[in-house]
Write a protein that holds these residues in place. Structure first.
Motif, PDB file in Angstrom:
ATOM      1  N   SER A 144     -10.404   7.807 -16.955  1.00  0.00           N
ATOM      2  CA  SER A 144      -9.639   6.904 -16.094  1.00  0.00           C
ATOM      3  C   SER A 144      -8.159   6.976 -16.436  1.00  0.00           C
ATOM      4  N   ALA A 145      -7.324   6.581 -15.471  1.00  0.00           N
ATOM      5  CA  ALA A 145      -5.866   6.568 -15.669  1.00  0.00           C
ATOM      6  C   ALA A 145      -5.266   5.486 -14.796  1.00  0.00           C
ATOM      7  N   GLN A 146      -4.175   4.874 -15.285  1.00  0.00           N
ATOM      8  CA  GLN A 146      -3.445   3.866 -14.525  1.00  0.00           C
ATOM      9  C   GLN A 146      -1.967   3.957 -14.888  1.00  0.00           C
ATOM     10  N   ASP A 147      -1.105   3.877 -13.874  1.00  0.00           N
ATOM     11  CA  ASP A 147       0.328   3.973 -14.136  1.00  0.00           C
ATOM     12  C   ASP A 147       1.106   3.389 -12.955  1.00  0.00           C
ATOM     13  N   LYS A 148       2.418   3.207 -13.203  1.00  0.00           N
ATOM     14  CA  LYS A 148       3.306   2.650 -12.186  1.00  0.00           C
ATOM     15  C   LYS A 148       4.496   3.578 -11.991  1.00  0.00           C
ATOM     16  N   LEU A 149       5.089   3.492 -10.799  1.00  0.00           N
ATOM     17  CA  LEU A 149       6.264   4.289 -10.478  1.00  0.00           C
ATOM     18  C   LEU A 149       7.129   3.515  -9.487  1.00  0.00           C
ATOM     19  N   ARG A 150       8.453   3.513  -9.709  1.00  0.00           N
ATOM     20  CA  ARG A 150       9.378   2.823  -8.797  1.00  0.00           C
ATOM     21  C   ARG A 150      10.566   3.734  -8.517  1.00  0.00           C
ATOM     22  N   ARG A 151      10.907   3.863  -7.219  1.00  0.00           N
ATOM     23  CA  ARG A 151      12.031   4.698  -6.813  1.00  0.00           C
ATOM     24  C   ARG A 151      12.750   4.068  -5.630  1.00  0.00           C
ATOM     25  N   SER A 152      13.992   4.528  -5.441  1.00  0.00           N
ATOM     26  CA  SER A 152      14.786   4.103  -4.288  1.00  0.00           C
ATOM     27  C   SER A 152      15.075   5.303  -3.405  1.00  0.00           C
ATOM     28  N   TYR A 153      15.112   5.056  -2.095  1.00  0.00           N
ATOM     29  CA  TYR A 153      15.331   6.144  -1.157  1.00  0.00           C
ATOM     30  C   TYR A 153      16.095   5.593   0.050  1.00  0.00           C
ATOM     31  N   VAL A 154      17.147   6.330   0.472  1.00  0.00           N
ATOM     32  CA  VAL A 154      17.943   5.936   1.646  1.00  0.00           C
ATOM     33  C   VAL A 154      17.424   6.707   2.847  1.00  0.00           C
ATOM     34  N   THR A 155      16.965   5.998   3.865  1.00  0.00           N
ATOM     35  CA  THR A 155      16.415   6.621   5.061  1.00  0.00           C
ATOM     36  C   THR A 155      17.509   6.876   6.084  1.00  0.00           C
ATOM     37  N   SER A 156      17.134   7.611   7.138  1.00  0.00           N
ATOM     38  CA  SER A 156      18.112   7.986   8.156  1.00  0.00           C
ATOM     39  C   SER A 156      18.627   6.792   8.959  1.00  0.00           C
ATOM     40  N   ASN A 157      17.934   5.668   8.934  1.00  0.00           N
ATOM     41  CA  ASN A 157      18.405   4.474   9.653  1.00  0.00           C
ATOM     42  C   ASN A 157      19.301   3.596   8.781  1.00  0.00           C
ATOM     43  N   GLN A 158      19.731   4.162   7.650  1.00  0.00           N
ATOM     44  CA  GLN A 158      20.678   3.525   6.736  1.00  0.00           C
ATOM     45  C   GLN A 158      20.119   2.259   6.081  1.00  0.00           C
ATOM     46  N   TYR A 159      18.847   2.280   5.824  1.00  0.00           N
ATOM     47  CA  TYR A 159      18.218   1.279   4.967  1.00  0.00           C
ATOM     48  C   TYR A 159      17.969   1.910   3.590  1.00  0.00           C
ATOM     49  N   THR A 160      18.148   1.166   2.568  1.00  0.00           N
ATOM     50  CA  THR A 160      17.796   1.612   1.222  1.00  0.00           C
ATOM     51  C   THR A 160      16.489   0.943   0.829  1.00  0.00           C
ATOM     52  N   TYR A 161      15.493   1.790   0.631  1.00  0.00           N
ATOM     53  CA  TYR A 161      14.158   1.297   0.313  1.00  0.00           C
ATOM     54  C   TYR A 161      13.944   1.306  -1.191  1.00  0.00           C
ATOM     55  N   ASP A 162      13.455   0.208  -1.696  1.00  0.00           N
ATOM     56  CA  ASP A 162      12.986   0.133  -3.083  1.00  0.00           C
ATOM     57  C   ASP A 162      11.463   0.136  -3.022  1.00  0.00           C
ATOM     58  N   VAL A 163      10.850   1.210  -3.558  1.00  0.00           N
ATOM     59  CA  VAL A 163       9.406   1.416  -3.427  1.00  0.00           C
ATOM     60  C   VAL A 163       8.755   1.352  -4.800  1.00  0.00           C
ATOM     61  N   GLY A 164       7.713   0.559  -4.914  1.00  0.00           N
ATOM     62  CA  GLY A 164       6.944   0.471  -6.155  1.00  0.00           C
ATOM     63  C   GLY A 164       5.489   0.845  -5.928  1.00  0.00           C
TER      64      GLY A 164
END
Length: 293
Positions: A144-164
């Motif tokens: 088994s495995a468990q982990d987390k990841l968080r990143r930010s990404y700027v989309t073409s509609n000029q929103y900055t997404y914070d994704v977890g």
């Protein structure tokens, strides 16, 4: 009348001379008789019967039992990727950033004992043996495995997404079978061999993915902040008796103990590529005892 030879009385030596002649006459036939006996024994195959057989006999059907030890490495990678894709379906962040393809989970190892049985058939040409074999192994390989990841990404509609992302995946391999061909070379009572075939495994799979997104407008248009509903969104999946498929290869040696009983030592490598997006590699060392008919 008496005769003298070198001062020796001939009549006095006559008995000894006669005995010597009788012995010589009786001894002459002994040598050819014995040689004839040996030639006759050779013709009958008495000498040939004692010559050792060059090749062991491995032909025919055989069965056996085995036990060993296996190390399993599971690369979970983005094993929960399809769950993430479903949570982010029809969103711009998934379309442009391919969040479901992010590698979240690491590799994990597990070591367990394995035991089972095999059934096969060999066909032999002098010192070359070709055959087919079905091999069954029962085990309890849980990883088994468990982990987390968080990143930010700027989309073409000029929103900055914070994704977890918070992912978890567990695989339990219950048993597996291999269907393989074998090629061996006979060295007296030993037969080293190589095998190649396909593998079918049965496993239980439990996995989940929790996805959260918050999108902030930095364009100056004062658009509202976006997020998933609910945020985070969690999707899970449990499968029992899931079948996995892969390839198998091995090296080993069989050793004849008697005409019908043999021992085996073997290394086998198996790769399963369809464990719900995970990949599993099994390296097993086994010992076995078999009976051929």
């Amino acid at each position: 009348m008496r005769a003298f030879f070198f001062g020796t009385d001939v009549w006095a030596g006559a008995p000894a001379t006669a005995a010597l002649l009788v012995w010589a006459v009786l001894a002459i036939p002994l040598t050819p008789v014995r040689a004839a006996d040996l030639d006759y024994a050779a013709l009958r195959g008495a000498v040939m019967d004692d010559k050792p057989t060059k090749f062991g006999d491995w032909s025919g059907v055989y069965v056996g039992a085995q036990a060993g030890y296996a190390n399993t490495n599971v690369d979970f990678g983005n094993a929960a990727g399809d769950l993430v894709a479903y949570a982010l379906r029809d969103t711009i962040i998934e379309a442009e950033a391919a969040v479901s393809g992010w590698t979240v989970l690491p590799e994990r190892d597990a070591r367990r004992g394995v035991f089972g049985a095999f059934l096969g058939y060999n066909s032999q040409w002098d010192d070359v043996v070709l055959g087919v074999e079905v091999n069954y192994n029962y085990t309890d390989l849980s990883v088994s495995a468990q982990d987390k990841l968080r990143r930010s990404y700027v989309t073409s509609n000029q929103y900055t997404y914070d994704v977890g992302l918070d992912s978890r995946s567990a695989v339990k391999i219950v048993d597996y079978m291999t269907f393989r061909t074998r090629a061996g070379y006979v060295l007296g009572s030993f037969m080293p061999y190589a095998s190649l075939g396909v593998a079918v495994g049965r496993a239980s799979i439990d996995r989940s993915a929790s996805v959260s997104t918050t999108a902030v407008d930095y364009s100056g248009a004062r658009r509202p902040t976006l997020s998933l509903d609910p945020n985070p969104t969690t999707i899970s999946e449990t499968k029992n008796n899931e079948f996995a498929y892969g390839v198998a290869a091995g090296l080993g040696v069989d050793v004849l103990v008697t005409e019908s009983i043999f021992l085996r030592g073997e290394y086998e490598y198996i790769r399963f590529v369809s464990l719900s997006k995970a990949r599993a590699d099994i390296n097993a060392l086994r010992g076995a005892v078999g009976v051929k008919f």
